[in-house]
Design a protein around this motif. Structure first.
Motif, short mmCIF file in Angstrom:
data_model
loop_
_atom_site.label_atom_id
_atom_site.label_comp_id
_atom_site.label_asym_id
_atom_site.label_seq_id
_atom_site.Cartn_x
_atom_site.Cartn_y
_atom_site.Cartn_z
N VAL A 299 -9.49 2.61 12.03
CA VAL A 299 -9.27 3.89 12.69
C VAL A 299 -7.93 3.78 13.40
O VAL A 299 -7.56 2.71 13.88
N LEU A 300 -7.18 4.86 13.37
CA LEU A 300 -5.93 4.83 14.12
C LEU A 300 -5.60 6.19 14.69
O LEU A 300 -6.09 7.21 14.20
N SER B 27 3.06 5.83 13.48
CA SER B 27 1.66 6.02 13.07
C SER B 27 1.59 6.57 11.65
O SER B 27 0.65 6.26 10.91
N ALA B 28 2.59 7.34 11.24
CA ALA B 28 2.60 7.86 9.86
C ALA B 28 2.71 6.70 8.87
O ALA B 28 1.97 6.65 7.88
N LEU B 29 3.60 5.76 9.15
CA LEU B 29 3.77 4.63 8.24
C LEU B 29 2.53 3.73 8.27
O LEU B 29 2.09 3.24 7.23
N THR B 30 1.98 3.53 9.47
CA THR B 30 0.77 2.71 9.58
C THR B 30 -0.37 3.31 8.77
O THR B 30 -1.12 2.59 8.11
N LEU B 31 -0.48 4.63 8.84
CA LEU B 31 -1.53 5.32 8.06
C LEU B 31 -1.35 5.06 6.57
O LEU B 31 -2.31 4.74 5.86
N ALA B 32 -0.10 5.18 6.10
CA ALA B 32 0.16 4.97 4.67
C ALA B 32 -0.18 3.54 4.27
O ALA B 32 -0.80 3.29 3.23
N LEU B 33 0.20 2.58 5.11
CA LEU B 33 -0.12 1.17 4.84
C LEU B 33 -1.64 0.97 4.76
O LEU B 33 -2.13 0.27 3.87
N VAL C 184 -9.42 -0.95 15.02
CA VAL C 184 -8.32 -0.08 15.44
C VAL C 184 -6.99 -0.72 15.03
O VAL C 184 -6.72 -1.88 15.35
N LEU C 185 -6.21 0.02 14.28
CA LEU C 185 -4.84 -0.42 13.99
C LEU C 185 -3.95 0.14 15.08
O LEU C 185 -3.98 1.34 15.36
N THR C 186 -3.16 -0.72 15.67
CA THR C 186 -2.22 -0.22 16.66
C THR C 186 -0.88 -0.03 15.96
O THR C 186 -0.59 -0.70 14.97
N THR C 187 -0.09 0.93 16.43
CA THR C 187 1.00 1.43 15.59
C THR C 187 2.39 1.08 16.09
O THR C 187 3.38 1.48 15.49
N GLY D 26 -6.87 -4.20 17.12
CA GLY D 26 -7.05 -5.57 16.66
C GLY D 26 -5.94 -6.06 15.77
O GLY D 26 -5.73 -7.27 15.63
N PHE D 27 -5.23 -5.14 15.15
CA PHE D 27 -4.16 -5.57 14.25
C PHE D 27 -3.02 -4.57 14.36
O PHE D 27 -3.22 -3.37 14.47
N ALA D 28 -1.80 -5.11 14.33
CA ALA D 28 -0.59 -4.31 14.56
C ALA D 28 0.33 -4.46 13.36
O ALA D 28 1.20 -5.33 13.36
#
Lengths: 546, 546
Positions: free
Chosen positions: B286-287, B295-301, B392-395, B415-417
């Motif tokens: 979840v992010l 956050s856009a790039l994190t979502l794509a990843l 939770v992905l942090t962005t 938990g992961f960045a």
């Protein structure tokens, strides 16, 4: 018989990276004690503080250190100065000691044994020295060693071939339970091998998760303790020494070895809190009081470290908070005369639950709601921290950190965790010890069953084995690397052991994001214990393969 | 001329601590490829995964490893198996390689060069081997090396005295930008020194903050690349090899060296996210989407790593959130077909402010209120994480982590960045690269000035120099240890440099509590860069002492 040399032991606090301040402190000490002593000794890496970690990879650090060594060397003093610092020689870096006098470096020694275990990473930075170094002054030959060198027989053995009168070891040796006894035992072993006096000078001060407890020692040639500096106090004191005798010069403080082990730990924690807060420039601390014993002890430590005027306490009740907890928290705050406020988290909790309703749908209540209470408290404390530039002390103990009984971003919020390495049973002992000095923790806070009060009538030991078992199992697994099979064989309940070990393994991710706190055991969660988060190492495997 | 040996390169993923699973994977590979190959090779420490960190201090681990080696050795297969594992010999522990065949260990080699810099701590666990090892099979003499051994000329030089036909090196070499070029250059250097084929097999998979990118290589005796395995993909592929020639067996995948550097980084990040989530047993991620580029790039990843059905996105607006941000976040979520919700933080923020009123008194508004917004979002995400067992992905990106433009327990929750080691300018490049595969990040998210939207009309570059300068200054200070003086001399604004360096120094405490994230640069915030929190090392000192 040669006359004695007067040697000043500067058991002082050197801050990491503070090359300028540390040098100023050394120069001030020389000005004050230079005329009454033949030699003034400072600890290992005094110029940079210990451990400088990756600051040691910066070229600019060495320019600053060289400059400091030059300034110290140039100090107009009769006394010879012996000081530890990192030293670049070409492409190589050493953990070194310089003997400085009137603009000259009379001798330099490079540490031969570089610890790279537990909390230590010296092989990341330094290469080992290969040479003995003896410093001769006024007819006496002093064998020079640095810290770990003395924990192995060989460096001293080699020095003995050089016909020395006594041994000087400069140290940055971090505190842990019974560390003093370990040091004494090693020193007495070395003493029995050499039959010479040994002067052992330690650093004193808190540095992130390490506490250097001072407690320097001088052994006479027969291995008896001729001099002992205080535990966790900075000071300078002098001895007169030659190959045959060691005498104290002037008034000496009471020996630390008269203190109970609780007193030693308590003082180490106080020093750790004080130095973390002051060296990091905070105005004071703020902490949440729950009415429980962990926050009660943390409050006492904070007040003893900083004074009541630097400490704010907040009680943040919710519907599960008992009236007993509210009373006890208030009493603690009043007894220690700190600023105290009560702020309910109910409105915030309800606002979150309202907004989460659509997202949660009809999912059942679980620990999510417990964590939410804890996180509302964390956010509140952090707001106070930000507004007042006060450090949040987090109050969790080692037993909780081990099994993950703490909420990330909730009660784990905070910059420093005084009890992080203190197992729950020791928390009780320390609370009783602190009350023995002056009562500040209500008796029933110590005697009632611990509870997180995140659900109705919740008690820790509902979901954990009794703390007496828990702490022993944890010590065997975490500090001594026992296998699950061996712990069970030692007489603990099979299911309890498996459950606890599993919790320890699973909660590495929380500990990785936890605040630093002072190491006091043989293995803390931090620099001492470096576990992967992603790990499928499980006791089931060990069992299957056994 | 000797006939060629058929060698299978098992570029597979071995999970840390998963001795049982890893052994099962090795055995399955042997069953599948054992009849078509003379030799099957697995990476460094394949049996335990790399790096096992302090699991290596557990005695029970070695019992399990010995058992695994025995099982592998007993596998009924024509092929010889070469595999890496830790090995206890009496009191000593080595980083070893075993050559196993039909119940026998035909040869064993202990790594001679133990890296103890950057991300590596091998001297904490292992002692260096002192012996060459050559494995002779079907008339060919194979010189055996492990990872770091090949980065120094001496171990290979000594092997050459043993009349070898070719060199085999097993590795656990973590990815970073241009690492492949570095490896190739070292291999070609060694090749020029020995004139023999070199087989270089690497591990492949994410492990906390490291990504092992595979990308194994075989060099022909003339130093040309004879074979190249894919980047960040697990697979087995075979070669036929003797002293004079290397031939591919069967179909080989396209060489990774045809990929752009953005593609290489992107794939490494995808692998890192996938492995962290899967190996840690999460149901998904979840992010928080802000409408911004990170956050856009994190979502794509996340979607590329896990699939859209494993990804939840939440937009948590407040009064400073622009309508453009709301639109863009929704568009991103829609384009990638993930679960998307909008939840205002206004009620929670207001409830906190109400309760804090009495505590704050008439203190002025400052960053406390900005942090409070961020923390309300963090608590909300964590509630979703808890309820759905989603990570939770942090962005945040590396530039922000460097200067502390992130809120502890707020947007740092997670938990992961994935972008923790990705500087902002590279974030832009990666976003453009990802859009070139299929459009998913709205153009204006890339082109608009970055903003935290925590205050009216706030823009990052109001309080920071332009990212083009910021990232270059950070690279010089953080990754290359340049002094402030030298950075300024390189043409950057004096005040900017001092301010940025000061921010980097002051924000170590935040980074110490930050989520892990994949290393992709020469020095990440994490295992690579170990700085004290308490540190008075400041650029002013360097200047004064210069």
């Amino acid at each position: 018989m040669t006359t004695a040399l007067t040697v000043c032991l500067a058991q002082l606090d050197f801050t990491v990276g503070a090359i300028h301040e540390n040098t100023a402190k050394i120069l001030a000490t020389i000005r004050r004690h230079g005329n009454d002593n033949d030699i003034i000794v400072f600890p290992e890496l005094a110029i940079t503080g210990y451990p400088p970690e990756d600051l040691l990879l910066r070229d600019d650090l060495y320019a600053a250190v060289d400059n400091a060594v030059e300034q110290i060397s140039a100090a107009a003093s009769d006394a010879v100065v012996i000081v530890g610092h990192p030293q670049r020689v070409g492409e190589e870096t050493f953990n070194s000691l310089s003997v400085l006098h009137r603009g000259e470096c009379l001798q330099r020694y490079h540490k031969q044994r570089l610890p790279n275990y537990d909390t230590f990473d010296e092989q990341r930075y330094f290469i080992p020295g290969q040479q003995n170094a003896v410093f001769e002054w006024q007819g006496q030959r002093i064998g020079l060693l640095i810290c770990e060198d003395l924990w192995h027989p060989l460096p001293l053995q080699r020095l003995l071939e050089d016909d020395i009168d006594w041994v000087l070891s400069i140290n940055a040796s971090p505190y842990q339970l019974d560390k003093h006894e370990q040091r004494l035992s090693v020193l007495q072993q070395r003493s029995s091998e050499c039959g010479k006096p040994i002067v052992y000078l330690n650093n004193c001060g808190g540095q992130d998760e390490l506490v250097f407890d001072g407690h320097s020692l001088v052994l006479a040639s027969d291995g008896s303790v001729a001099a002992e500096l205080p535990h966790c106090q900075t000071l300078c004191a002098s001895i007169e020494i030659n190959a045959a005798s060691v005498q104290l010069v002037g008034e000496w403080p009471t020996a630390a070895s008269t203190l109970s082990s609780q007193a030693l730990v308590y003082q180490a924690l106080v020093l750790a809190v004080r130095d973390y807060v002051q060296k990091n420039g905070f105005n004071g601390v703020v902490l949440g009081l729950s009415g429980g014993i962990d926050s009660a002890l943390t409050l006492a430590l904070a007040v003893d470290a900083l004074g009541a005027d630097k400490v704010r306490a907040v009680m943040m009740p919710f519907k599960y908070t008992s009236s007993m907890s509210l009373e006890d928290a208030e009493q603690q705050a009043r007894q220690l005369a700190v600023d105290y406020q009560v702020v309910s988290i109910e409105p915030m909790f309800n606002a979150f639950m309202q907004q989460l309703q659509t997202l949660f749908g009809d999912a059942e209540v679980d620990t999510t709601e417990e964590n939410l209470q804890s996180r509302c408290r964390g956010v509140l404390l952090m707001a106070l921290s930000n507004k007042h530039r006060a450090l949040v002390l987090t109050t969790g103990n080692k037993s909780e950190m081990a099994v993950g009984y703490a909420t990330l971003y909730g009660d784990m919020c905070g910059g420093f965790a005084p009890l992080k390495d203190v197992p729950k049973l020791l928390v009780f002992e320390l609370a009783k010890y602190r009350n023995s000095l002056s009562p500040c923790i209500p008796e029933r806070v110590i005697s009632r069953p611990p509870s997180a009060e995140l659900a109705p009538d919740q008690v820790d030991e509902d979901s954990l084995p009794p703390y007496s078992d828990l702490d022993r199992i944890l010590a065997l697994y975490v500090e001594q690397d026992w296998s699950v099979t061996d712990i069970i064989a030692a007489g603990f309940n099979d299911q309890d052991v498996r459950r606890i070990v599993r919790l320890v393994d699973l909660n590495e991710y929380k500990r990785k994001q936890s605040a630093v706190g002072p190491k006091i055991t043989t293995r803390n969660f931090g620099r001492d214990r470096r576990y992967p988060i992603t790990s499928h190492y499980r006791y089931e495997l060990q069992r299957q393969d056994a």
